[in-house]
Design a protein around this motif. Structure first.
Motif, PDB file in Angstrom:
ATOM      1  N   LEU A   1      -1.406   5.772   7.113  1.00  0.00           N
ATOM      2  CA  LEU A   1      -2.377   4.393   7.225  1.00  0.00           C
ATOM      3  C   LEU A   1      -2.477   3.653   5.999  1.00  0.00           C
ATOM      4  O   LEU A   1      -2.576   2.575   6.193  1.00  0.00           O
ATOM      5  CB  LEU A   1      -3.851   5.033   7.805  1.00  0.00           C
ATOM      6  CG  LEU A   1      -3.902   5.249   9.417  1.00  0.00           C
ATOM      7  CD1 LEU A   1      -5.198   5.990   9.571  1.00  0.00           C
ATOM      8  CD2 LEU A   1      -3.836   4.015  10.290  1.00  0.00           C
ATOM      9  N   GLY A   2      -2.483   4.415   5.147  1.00  0.00           N
ATOM     10  CA  GLY A   2      -2.529   3.762   3.686  1.00  0.00           C
ATOM     11  C   GLY A   2      -1.228   3.115   3.237  1.00  0.00           C
ATOM     12  O   GLY A   2      -1.491   1.796   3.068  1.00  0.00           O
ATOM     13  N   GLN A   3      -0.099   3.534   3.777  1.00  0.00           N
ATOM     14  CA  GLN A   3       1.098   3.039   3.545  1.00  0.00           C
ATOM     15  C   GLN A   3       1.152   1.716   4.479  1.00  0.00           C
ATOM     16  O   GLN A   3       1.682   0.707   4.135  1.00  0.00           O
ATOM     17  CB  GLN A   3       2.231   3.886   3.964  1.00  0.00           C
ATOM     18  CG  GLN A   3       2.325   4.996   2.500  1.00  0.00           C
ATOM     19  CD  GLN A   3       3.505   5.824   2.962  1.00  0.00           C
ATOM     20  OE1 GLN A   3       3.579   6.443   4.119  1.00  0.00           O
ATOM     21  NE2 GLN A   3       4.022   6.404   1.801  1.00  0.00           N
ATOM     22  N   LEU A   4       0.858   1.898   5.872  1.00  0.00           N
ATOM     23  CA  LEU A   4       0.728   0.609   6.633  1.00  0.00           C
ATOM     24  C   LEU A   4      -0.225  -0.569   5.996  1.00  0.00           C
ATOM     25  O   LEU A   4       0.253  -1.642   6.122  1.00  0.00           O
ATOM     26  CB  LEU A   4       0.443   1.191   7.690  1.00  0.00           C
ATOM     27  CG  LEU A   4       0.468   0.270   9.145  1.00  0.00           C
ATOM     28  CD1 LEU A   4       1.860   0.014   9.165  1.00  0.00           C
ATOM     29  CD2 LEU A   4       0.046   0.653  10.222  1.00  0.00           C
ATOM     30  N   ALA A   5      -1.180  -0.125   5.499  1.00  0.00           N
ATOM     31  CA  ALA A   5      -2.107  -1.065   4.919  1.00  0.00           C
ATOM     32  C   ALA A   5      -1.052  -1.869   3.743  1.00  0.00           C
ATOM     33  O   ALA A   5      -1.320  -2.945   3.586  1.00  0.00           O
ATOM     34  CB  ALA A   5      -3.378  -0.519   4.410  1.00  0.00           C
ATOM     35  N   LEU A   6      -0.869  -1.038   2.862  1.00  0.00           N
ATOM     36  CA  LEU A   6      -0.077  -1.857   1.941  1.00  0.00           C
ATOM     37  C   LEU A   6       1.115  -2.744   2.456  1.00  0.00           C
ATOM     38  O   LEU A   6       1.352  -3.827   1.730  1.00  0.00           O
ATOM     39  CB  LEU A   6       0.351  -0.739   0.774  1.00  0.00           C
ATOM     40  CG  LEU A   6      -0.633   0.093   0.164  1.00  0.00           C
ATOM     41  CD1 LEU A   6       0.251   1.295  -0.888  1.00  0.00           C
ATOM     42  CD2 LEU A   6      -1.155  -0.868  -1.054  1.00  0.00           C
TER      43      LEU A   6
ATOM     44  N   ASP B   1       0.194  -6.098   3.292  1.00  0.00           N
ATOM     45  CA  ASP B   1      -0.004  -6.912   2.461  1.00  0.00           C
ATOM     46  C   ASP B   1       1.041  -7.284   1.618  1.00  0.00           C
ATOM     47  O   ASP B   1       0.948  -8.094   0.727  1.00  0.00           O
ATOM     48  CB  ASP B   1      -1.172  -6.179   1.298  1.00  0.00           C
ATOM     49  CG  ASP B   1      -2.712  -6.115   1.789  1.00  0.00           C
ATOM     50  OD1 ASP B   1      -2.988  -6.943   2.738  1.00  0.00           O
ATOM     51  OD2 ASP B   1      -3.402  -5.286   1.390  1.00  0.00           O
ATOM     52  N   THR B   2       2.195  -6.943   2.043  1.00  0.00           N
ATOM     53  CA  THR B   2       3.347  -7.283   1.524  1.00  0.00           C
ATOM     54  C   THR B   2       3.775  -8.729   2.103  1.00  0.00           C
ATOM     55  O   THR B   2       3.638  -9.324   3.142  1.00  0.00           O
ATOM     56  CB  THR B   2       4.770  -6.462   1.465  1.00  0.00           C
ATOM     57  OG1 THR B   2       4.862  -6.344   2.734  1.00  0.00           O
ATOM     58  CG2 THR B   2       4.019  -4.963   0.781  1.00  0.00           C
ATOM     59  N   SER B   3       4.585  -9.451   1.341  1.00  0.00           N
ATOM     60  CA  SER B   3       5.195 -10.790   1.708  1.00  0.00           C
ATOM     61  C   SER B   3       6.196 -10.608   2.744  1.00  0.00           C
ATOM     62  O   SER B   3       7.133  -9.698   2.529  1.00  0.00           O
ATOM     63  CB  SER B   3       5.626 -11.731   0.621  1.00  0.00           C
ATOM     64  OG  SER B   3       6.392 -12.618   1.159  1.00  0.00           O
ATOM     65  N   GLY B   4       6.184 -11.385   3.908  1.00  0.00           N
ATOM     66  CA  GLY B   4       6.962 -11.155   5.033  1.00  0.00           C
ATOM     67  C   GLY B   4       6.862  -9.866   5.807  1.00  0.00           C
ATOM     68  O   GLY B   4       7.801  -9.633   6.649  1.00  0.00           O
ATOM     69  N   ALA B   5       5.559  -9.124   5.533  1.00  0.00           N
ATOM     70  CA  ALA B   5       5.533  -8.169   6.470  1.00  0.00           C
ATOM     71  C   ALA B   5       5.458  -8.283   8.208  1.00  0.00           C
ATOM     72  O   ALA B   5       5.076  -9.690   8.347  1.00  0.00           O
ATOM     73  CB  ALA B   5       4.128  -7.526   6.063  1.00  0.00           C
TER      74      ALA B   5
ATOM     75  N   PHE C   1       3.936  -5.512  14.225  1.00  0.00           N
ATOM     76  CA  PHE C   1       4.077  -3.959  14.163  1.00  0.00           C
ATOM     77  C   PHE C   1       2.997  -3.462  13.429  1.00  0.00           C
ATOM     78  O   PHE C   1       2.588  -2.387  14.195  1.00  0.00           O
ATOM     79  CB  PHE C   1       5.193  -3.981  12.985  1.00  0.00           C
ATOM     80  CG  PHE C   1       5.695  -2.487  12.859  1.00  0.00           C
ATOM     81  CD1 PHE C   1       6.309  -1.600  13.581  1.00  0.00           C
ATOM     82  CD2 PHE C   1       5.210  -2.085  11.376  1.00  0.00           C
ATOM     83  CE1 PHE C   1       6.418  -0.311  13.360  1.00  0.00           C
ATOM     84  CE2 PHE C   1       5.356  -0.534  11.331  1.00  0.00           C
ATOM     85  CZ  PHE C   1       5.814   0.366  12.050  1.00  0.00           C
ATOM     86  N   VAL C   2       2.540  -3.895  12.516  1.00  0.00           N
ATOM     87  CA  VAL C   2       0.986  -3.151  12.108  1.00  0.00           C
ATOM     88  C   VAL C   2      -0.070  -3.180  13.147  1.00  0.00           C
ATOM     89  O   VAL C   2      -0.774  -2.091  13.011  1.00  0.00           O
ATOM     90  CB  VAL C   2       0.636  -4.059  10.802  1.00  0.00           C
ATOM     91  CG1 VAL C   2      -0.749  -3.657  10.202  1.00  0.00           C
ATOM     92  CG2 VAL C   2       1.644  -4.006   9.617  1.00  0.00           C
ATOM     93  N   GLU C   3      -0.459  -4.485  13.894  1.00  0.00           N
ATOM     94  CA  GLU C   3      -1.281  -4.282  14.966  1.00  0.00           C
ATOM     95  C   GLU C   3      -0.821  -3.398  15.857  1.00  0.00           C
ATOM     96  O   GLU C   3      -1.658  -2.739  16.541  1.00  0.00           O
ATOM     97  CB  GLU C   3      -1.451  -5.983  15.327  1.00  0.00           C
ATOM     98  CG  GLU C   3      -2.023  -6.616  14.341  1.00  0.00           C
ATOM     99  CD  GLU C   3      -2.318  -7.889  14.843  1.00  0.00           C
ATOM    100  OE1 GLU C   3      -2.283  -8.290  16.044  1.00  0.00           O
ATOM    101  OE2 GLU C   3      -2.261  -8.982  14.001  1.00  0.00           O
ATOM    102  N   ALA C   4       0.502  -3.299  16.052  1.00  0.00           N
ATOM    103  CA  ALA C   4       0.767  -2.438  17.241  1.00  0.00           C
ATOM    104  C   ALA C   4       0.554  -0.870  16.642  1.00  0.00           C
ATOM    105  O   ALA C   4       0.325  -0.106  17.680  1.00  0.00           O
ATOM    106  CB  ALA C   4       2.014  -2.506  17.572  1.00  0.00           C
TER     107      ALA C   4
END
Length: 54
Positions: free
Chosen positions: A15-20, A23-27, A31-34
């Motif tokens: 979850l922490g890695q997904l949050a980071l 926040d990256t450019s072009g993320a 995918f994050v929301e899913a």
């Protein structure tokens, strides 16, 4: 480390890695929301550990 504790720690790390990543450019925010709700749902329900101490 107990198996359940290891699973919990791994899920929190993901979850922490997904949050980071979010926040990256072009993320890929779709995918994050899913993925994030599924990861969060896999965490165990919180327990009231203070009540267990008595």
């Amino acid at each position: 480390m107990c198996p359940d504790c290891e699973d919990f720690a791994r899920t929190v790390l993901l979850l922490g890695q997904l949050a980071l990543y979010a926040d990256t450019s072009g993320a890929d925010l779709d995918f994050v929301e899913a993925v994030s709700p599924s990861l969060a749902a896999s965490l165990p329900e919180p327990t009231d550990t203070a009540a267990e101490d008595f």
